[in-house]
Design an enzyme around this catalytic site. Structure first.
Site, short mmCIF file in Angstrom:
data_model
loop_
_atom_site.label_atom_id
_atom_site.label_comp_id
_atom_site.label_asym_id
_atom_site.label_seq_id
_atom_site.Cartn_x
_atom_site.Cartn_y
_atom_site.Cartn_z
N MET A 1 -3.85 4.04 0.61
CA MET A 1 -4.88 4.40 2.53
C MET A 1 -5.77 5.12 2.21
O MET A 1 -6.41 5.29 3.03
CB MET A 1 -3.27 4.85 2.53
CG MET A 1 -2.14 3.48 3.85
SD MET A 1 -3.15 2.75 4.58
CE MET A 1 -3.78 3.38 6.05
N VAL B 1 0.98 -1.03 -0.08
CA VAL B 1 0.33 0.00 0.00
C VAL B 1 0.86 1.33 -0.50
O VAL B 1 2.37 1.45 1.02
CB VAL B 1 -1.26 0.38 1.39
CG1 VAL B 1 -0.22 0.23 2.57
CG2 VAL B 1 -2.07 0.82 1.13
N CYS B 2 0.34 1.94 -0.48
CA CYS B 2 1.15 3.41 -0.45
C CYS B 2 -0.36 5.00 -0.47
O CYS B 2 -1.04 4.47 0.37
CB CYS B 2 1.56 3.94 -1.43
SG CYS B 2 0.59 4.88 -3.35
N ARG B 3 -0.49 5.38 -0.75
CA ARG B 3 -1.41 6.39 -0.70
C ARG B 3 -2.60 6.11 -1.45
O ARG B 3 -3.63 6.38 -1.26
CB ARG B 3 -0.73 8.24 -0.55
CG ARG B 3 -2.04 9.02 -0.29
CD ARG B 3 -1.74 10.23 -1.00
NE ARG B 3 -0.60 10.85 -1.93
CZ ARG B 3 -0.20 11.73 -2.08
NH1 ARG B 3 -1.31 12.53 -2.04
NH2 ARG B 3 0.96 11.77 -3.10
N GLY C 1 -2.11 4.23 -4.51
CA GLY C 1 -1.67 3.07 -6.07
C GLY C 1 -0.59 2.28 -6.37
O GLY C 1 -0.63 1.57 -6.93
#
Length: 116
Positions: A95, A67-69, A71
């Site tokens: 996220m 996961v990141c902010r 995708g």
């Protein structure tokens, strides 16, 4: 030039709200330190994308939900991890979607978490 492997993608809607990270999986957050500190999923493993090649030995022997902010970075990380022998899945929407879906989020200093 090799064509990059496109990782499998899951959406936040695919996750169980009461237990978003199933047994046998680890949530790997590849965002930068300040993003992590502001708000992250409890129990997630944090290794920023740029540090991943040097810290690959820290990864557990389990499937990875990356996961990141939103995708993008997690998609690149999951593709790289798959090329290096891991079973990694990109969490589409990152996220941002995680938080919007009401999944648990915490911050490092106990303040109200936010997704940067």
């Amino acid at each position: 030039m090799a064509i990059p492997h496109t990782p499998q993608t899951i959406t936040v809607a695919d996750l169980d709200v009461t237990d978003p990270v199933p047994d046998g999986y680890v949530l790997l957050d590849v965002r930068e330190d300040e993003e992590w500190e502001a708000g992250h999923a409890p129990g997630a493993l944090h290794i920023p994308l740029g540090d991943l090649p040097d810290r690959i030995d820290e990864l557990p022997d389990e499937d990875l939900l990356v996961v990141c902010r939103t995708g993008g970075r997690s998609g690149r990380a999951a593709a790289w991890l798959n090329q290096n022998g891991y079973d990694a899945y990109n969490v589409d929407g990152g996220m941002t979607s995680w938080h919007q879906a009401g999944l648990p989020v915490t911050s490092e200093d106990g303040s109200v978490p936010e997704i940067l």
